[in-house]
Design an enzyme around this catalytic site. Structure first.
Site, mmCIF file in Angstrom:
data_model
loop_
_atom_site.group_PDB
_atom_site.id
_atom_site.type_symbol
_atom_site.label_atom_id
_atom_site.label_comp_id
_atom_site.label_asym_id
_atom_site.label_seq_id
_atom_site.Cartn_x
_atom_site.Cartn_y
_atom_site.Cartn_z
ATOM 1 N N CYS A 57 -59.853 30.994 16.897
ATOM 2 C CA CYS A 57 -58.912 31.031 18.015
ATOM 3 C C CYS A 57 -58.678 32.478 18.480
ATOM 4 C CB CYS A 57 -57.618 30.341 17.586
ATOM 5 S SG CYS A 57 -56.449 29.981 18.907
ATOM 6 N N HIS A 58 -57.443 32.932 18.535
ATOM 7 C CA HIS A 58 -57.123 34.290 18.983
ATOM 8 C C HIS A 58 -57.375 35.348 17.917
ATOM 9 C CE1 HIS A 58 -55.231 32.070 22.216
ATOM 10 N NE2 HIS A 58 -54.960 33.190 22.853
ATOM 11 N N CYS A 95 -45.329 12.021 -1.208
ATOM 12 C CA CYS A 95 -43.993 12.116 -0.640
ATOM 13 C C CYS A 95 -43.349 10.737 -0.490
ATOM 14 C CB CYS A 95 -44.074 12.862 0.688
ATOM 15 S SG CYS A 95 -42.480 13.422 1.339
ATOM 16 N N HIS A 96 -43.031 10.321 0.738
ATOM 17 C CA HIS A 96 -42.418 9.018 0.987
ATOM 18 C C HIS A 96 -43.457 7.893 1.072
ATOM 19 C CE1 HIS A 96 -38.941 11.493 1.880
ATOM 20 N NE2 HIS A 96 -38.196 10.417 2.053
#
Length: 367
Positions: free
Chosen positions: A99-100, A292-293
């Site tokens: 990218c940049h 996690c959940h």
């Protein structure tokens, strides 16, 4: 995780692109590479640094990664940054720049005569810097020129990371696997993208599905961070693309199932078709990795009886009432494998989470 002798540095800064630092950071750790991130700190997700810039010695690292975003605009004006990057280049070490991030290479005079790509808005500055510009027809464009690997955006991560691992001397075996991700709106941002692209980078075929959505649709993600409050904070994330139709998939054609966390599992656990899919994988003894959940879905599917697992601490009640033996996630990045089941508590555990799933799938990265 099996540790290799390879060590990589990621050059960070405020407002670097979220995925472009975390995905390679955690993917490479999952593959056994030691990764240091130095210089500053980012927004979006909060990214924790583990090295001090002024103490960095280029000679101790085997490769360099430069994320994109807005950070490279000002890092390119820092002489100490420029000197560090030149040391990696002069020693011919692999450099992966996305990218940049190419602005830093241009400022260091390192793109002259080199084939490279980047985010399209950098075209003119890179041409003026003497590069052999390669047009990014899509945002997943990746170009390799000797020790230099460049890419347009985080969409190119699978190829970008794969080429970087190869440049470090790595080889991947057992990668011919097909993996399914069970997605939903407001799933946790990192918990879908990091393992998704980490597995793609290994050469796996990875599909994402969501009930009542089709291939080409997207799911909204949310960013969960641990910032000292009584619970995690929540911010808007990315739009995650789906690759297959939920109702058209054949579970028998997949080698493993991955269930991200976030808020999606709360309502996915109410869908009988989702529960049937999970039961199918568990009954077949195929690897199931849930974080996690996500364990709310395992609990609702009644597949945790007699199993050992962890989850985000607030999900402990679901796990225990479902008949499982609770494993404390202390520290929060701890992950556990019990038979065909890999469970983790939160996205900081991705290196262990992905690594343990790789073991079940028979995938290995060797250096």
């Amino acid at each position: 995780m099996a540790k290799s002798s390879k060590s990589v540095l990621i050059l960070c800064g405020d407002y670097m692109e979220d995925y472009e630092v975390m995905v390679p950071f955690q993917a490479l750790q999952a593959y056994g590479v030691s990764v240091d991130a130095s210089y500053s700190e980012s927004r979006g997700h909060n990214f924790t640094l583990n090295a001090t810039f002024d103490e960095v010695e280029a000679s101790k690292y085997d490769g360099l990664i430069i994320p994109g975003g807005r950070a490279p605009e000002y890092l390119a004006m820092d002489e100490s940054v420029i000197n560090l990057v030149k040391k990696f280049s002069n020693n011919g070490k692999p450099m992966a720049v996305i990218c940049h991030g190419l602005l830093i290479l241009a400022a260091a005079g390192l793109v002259s005569g080199r084939r490279c790509t980047a985010f399209p808005s950098l075209k003119s500055v890179l041409i003026h810097a003497g590069s052999d510009w390669v047009e990014a027809e899509t945002m997943s464009k990746c170009v390799v020129d000797g020790n230099l690997i460049t890419a347009a955006t985080y969409e190119a991560h699978p190829e970008y990371i794969r080429h970087f691992v190869k440049a470090l001397g790595g080889t991947v075996t057992g990668f011919d696997k097909k993996i399914l991700f069970l997605c939903g709106d407001y799933m946790e941002d990192y918990e879908v993208m990091v393992p998704f692209q980490s597995l793609q980078a290994l050469g796996c075929h990875v599909d994402s599905v969501c009930p009542k959505k089709l291939a080409g649709d997207t799911c909204i993600t949310v960013i969960h961070d641990f910032e000292g409050d009584q619970t995690y904070s929540e911010k808007p994330g990315h739009n995650f693309p789906l690759t297959a139709n939920f109702n058209a998939i054949d579970p028998l054609s997949y080698d493993a199932l991955v269930i991200p966390g976030g808020r999606a599992p709360e309502y996915l656990a109410l869908d009988e078709n989702v529960l049937a899919l999970v039961k199918n994988f568990m009954k077949a003894g195929k690897p199931v990795a849930s974080i996690c959940h996500g364990q709310q879905i395992l609990s609702a599917a009644d597949v945790l009886k007699g199993r050992k697992c962890t989850a985000y601490p607030a999900v402990k009640l679901n796990v225990v009432l479902a008949g499982a033996t609770w494993l404390e996630p202390e520290p929060i990045h701890r992950c556990f494998t019990d038979g065909n089941l890999v469970t983790g508590a939160a996205w900081p555990g991705h290196p262990e989470f992905v690594s343990q799933l790789m073991v079940l799938l028979g995938i290995q990265v060797s250096f």
